[in-house]
Design a protein around this motif. Structure first.
Motif, PDB file in Angstrom:
ATOM      1  N   MET A 244      14.433  -4.296   3.639  1.00  0.00           N
ATOM      2  CA  MET A 244      13.759  -3.042   3.448  1.00  0.00           C
ATOM      3  C   MET A 244      13.612  -2.597   1.696  1.00  0.00           C
ATOM      4  N   THR A 245      14.782  -2.692   1.301  1.00  0.00           N
ATOM      5  CA  THR A 245      14.889  -2.240  -0.135  1.00  0.00           C
ATOM      6  C   THR A 245      13.982  -2.955  -1.048  1.00  0.00           C
ATOM      7  N   ALA A 246      14.295  -4.081  -0.769  1.00  0.00           N
ATOM      8  CA  ALA A 246      13.258  -5.368  -1.694  1.00  0.00           C
ATOM      9  C   ALA A 246      11.873  -5.060  -1.513  1.00  0.00           C
ATOM     10  N   ILE A 247      11.485  -4.878  -0.242  1.00  0.00           N
ATOM     11  CA  ILE A 247      10.027  -4.719  -0.147  1.00  0.00           C
ATOM     12  C   ILE A 247       9.324  -3.241  -0.611  1.00  0.00           C
ATOM     13  N   PHE A 248      10.256  -2.222  -0.426  1.00  0.00           N
ATOM     14  CA  PHE A 248       9.672  -1.041  -0.928  1.00  0.00           C
ATOM     15  C   PHE A 248       9.705  -0.892  -2.478  1.00  0.00           C
TER      16      PHE A 248
ATOM     17  N   ALA B 299      -0.804   6.835  -3.822  1.00  0.00           N
ATOM     18  CA  ALA B 299      -0.789   6.003  -2.446  1.00  0.00           C
ATOM     19  C   ALA B 299      -2.085   6.503  -1.640  1.00  0.00           C
ATOM     20  N   SER B 300      -2.618   5.428  -1.150  1.00  0.00           N
ATOM     21  CA  SER B 300      -3.821   5.749  -0.205  1.00  0.00           C
ATOM     22  C   SER B 300      -3.503   5.769   1.219  1.00  0.00           C
ATOM     23  N   ASP B 301      -2.314   5.265   1.825  1.00  0.00           N
ATOM     24  CA  ASP B 301      -1.776   5.026   2.955  1.00  0.00           C
ATOM     25  C   ASP B 301      -0.499   5.206   3.202  1.00  0.00           C
ATOM     26  N   ASP B 302       0.047   5.289   4.305  1.00  0.00           N
ATOM     27  CA  ASP B 302       1.406   5.454   4.677  1.00  0.00           C
ATOM     28  C   ASP B 302       1.708   3.960   4.498  1.00  0.00           C
ATOM     29  N   ILE B 303       3.007   3.836   4.065  1.00  0.00           N
ATOM     30  CA  ILE B 303       3.650   2.319   4.145  1.00  0.00           C
ATOM     31  C   ILE B 303       4.905   2.310   4.870  1.00  0.00           C
ATOM     32  N   THR B 304       4.747   1.545   5.857  1.00  0.00           N
ATOM     33  CA  THR B 304       5.937   1.181   6.752  1.00  0.00           C
ATOM     34  C   THR B 304       6.288  -0.074   7.086  1.00  0.00           C
ATOM     35  N   CYS B 305       7.417  -0.294   7.470  1.00  0.00           N
ATOM     36  CA  CYS B 305       8.142  -1.642   7.513  1.00  0.00           C
ATOM     37  C   CYS B 305       8.990  -1.775   8.529  1.00  0.00           C
ATOM     38  N   LEU B 306       9.430  -2.615   9.209  1.00  0.00           N
ATOM     39  CA  LEU B 306      10.667  -2.853   9.953  1.00  0.00           C
ATOM     40  C   LEU B 306      11.239  -4.098   9.585  1.00  0.00           C
TER      41      LEU B 306
ATOM     42  N   ILE C  48      19.073  -3.954  12.678  1.00  0.00           N
ATOM     43  CA  ILE C  48      17.644  -3.482  12.536  1.00  0.00           C
ATOM     44  C   ILE C  48      17.540  -2.537  11.337  1.00  0.00           C
ATOM     45  N   ASN C  49      16.543  -2.469  10.627  1.00  0.00           N
ATOM     46  CA  ASN C  49      16.524  -1.393   9.560  1.00  0.00           C
ATOM     47  C   ASN C  49      14.795  -1.142   9.392  1.00  0.00           C
ATOM     48  N   ALA C  50      14.382   0.262   9.051  1.00  0.00           N
ATOM     49  CA  ALA C  50      13.294   0.431   9.000  1.00  0.00           C
ATOM     50  C   ALA C  50      12.872   1.663   7.931  1.00  0.00           C
ATOM     51  N   HIS C  51      11.752   1.802   7.655  1.00  0.00           N
ATOM     52  CA  HIS C  51      11.360   2.956   6.668  1.00  0.00           C
ATOM     53  C   HIS C  51       9.773   3.156   6.822  1.00  0.00           C
TER      54      HIS C  51
END
Length: 391
Positions: free
Chosen positions: A360-364, A376-383, A171-174
């Motif tokens: 994670m790296t690719a998405i961000f 940015a208008s909102d937090d960006i969160t992904c797992l 698992i990885n998340a950011h």
């Protein structure tokens, strides 16, 4: 050198004191922690009244003379900066819920896993450090941005950064906070049958109120996951806790999944949140079916549970499950165009991620490149949960 964090351990088991001192000897010798001990709640109160420099109380629930829950109800009258972590029997949702309502910051379950205990203590004292800094700075705030920065620091302090990595999955998340802090968070917790719960959530509102509600939501969801074993039932239980004491009517959207590394099955349920995406081994991707549901914290149990469903998918070796907040899909560029779900689905075509960190790296990177100079208008969160390819 900074002063050690002072921790009062409250437990009537005589063997616990030498065990804590032995397992925490490195932190004690390094001046990070200093431990005090009490055999029950009454003894603990006496120590706390005589010594206001104690930072954290780590207490069992079942003790003679005064139990841990009664002790919790007394702590707020002593020191608003004091934090409490409860030791509870596994799956004891009644006591966990009561402890949360009485101000417990977090909990660990018996038998105590000292690695988990150390992570919990570190997270608690880091939050306390951030909170004290925020309190000390409050009188000096001159703009709303200062307040939002504090909320972001509090928010970041409780996000786990020790990611699971086994031979079967990882698992990885950011989370990247926006200038206007919302309240995104992610979390994961394992249960004894080797399954792993993973959660991504987005709290309504902005600033410090959202950060505080985020902490309550995280604790409720963690406890519910351990106590129920089912994402749907965990969301129902967490909603029951949050909706019972929510005078401001804040809410949180959640996607929760539980992964079985033996079968590769992922069971998920969403409360007002986008369903997860699965990236196949050829790089194609598909969004999973929605499970309905409404956000946690505002609807009574009968209405909430009636709207909530659960779905199960099988994750093949080499595939990756992506859970995200709308900060990803709704990220905008300077032309006010949204990143959208379709770009996420097309991102890995022909180049599937080899592990969770790659995903994670690719998405961000893709979201940042798309947004460009737009604020940015909102937090960006992904797992990301990646099932290892078969040997």
């Amino acid at each position: 050198m900074s002063q050690p964090w002072r921790i009062l351990v409250v437990d009537d088991e005589p063997d616990l004191e030498p065990l804590v001192l032995q397992r925490m000897r490195r932190q004690i010798r390094g001046g990070k922690y200093q431990f005090e001990f009490a055999g029950n709640g009454l003894e603990a109160l006496e120590k706390l009244r005589a010594d206001d420099s104690i930072d954290l109380v780590l207490s069992d629930i079942n003790m003679p003379q005064m139990d841990g829950l009664t002790l919790l109800s007394q702590l707020s009258s002593l020191d608003s900066d004091l934090r409490a972590v409860i030791i509870s029997a596994y799956g004891d949702m009644g006591n966990i819920r009561t402890a949360m309502n009485r101000g417990a910051f977090d909990f660990v379950t018996k038998p105590v896993d000292f690695d988990d205990l150390q992570i919990t203590i570190e997270r608690t004292v880091e939050h306390l450090r951030q909170w004290r800094e925020a309190t000390a700075s409050r009188d000096k705030l001159v703009t709303l941005q200062n307040e939002l920065d504090i909320a972001s620091n509090v928010q970041q302090s409780i996000l786990p950064d020790d990611f699971p990595a086994t031979a079967k999955y990882e698992i990885n998340a950011h989370m990247v906070p926006a200038r206007n802090v919302g309240g995104d968070f992610y979390d994961f917790v394992s249960v004894p049958d080797d399954r792993m719960f993973a959660t991504v959530a987005d709290v309504s509102d902005k600033g410090i109120p959202a950060a505080l509600f985020m902490m309550s939501s995280r604790t409720a969801l963690k406890g519910a996951a351990i106590g129920t074993g089912s994402p749907r039932e965990a969301l129902i239980e967490a909603n029951r806790v949050l909706q019972a004491d929510n005078p401001t009517l804040m809410f949180v959207t959640v996607i929760m999944a539980v992964y079985d590394p033996h079968s590769g099955e992922v069971t998920y349920s969403g409360a007002g949140h986008d369903p997860p995406v699965v990236i196949h081994t050829d790089g194609t991707a598909a969004q999973m079916p929605t499970t309905g549901g409404i956000a946690l914290g505002i609807a009574p149990e009968q209405i909430f549970s009636a709207a909530l469903k659960e779905n199960t998918v099988s994750l093949s070796p080499g595939e990756t499950l992506i859970m995200y907040t709308d900060g990803v899909s709704e990220a905008m560029n300077v032309d006010k165009e949204e990143f959208g779900t379709q770009r996420l689905l097309e991102l890995f075509r022909g180049k599937p991620p080899q592990n969770a960190e790659d995903a994670m790296t690719a998405i961000f990177d893709a979201v940042a490149e798309f947004a460009g100079e737009a604020p940015a208008s909102d937090d960006i969160t992904c797992l990301a949960l990646h099932r290892s390819a078969a040997p």
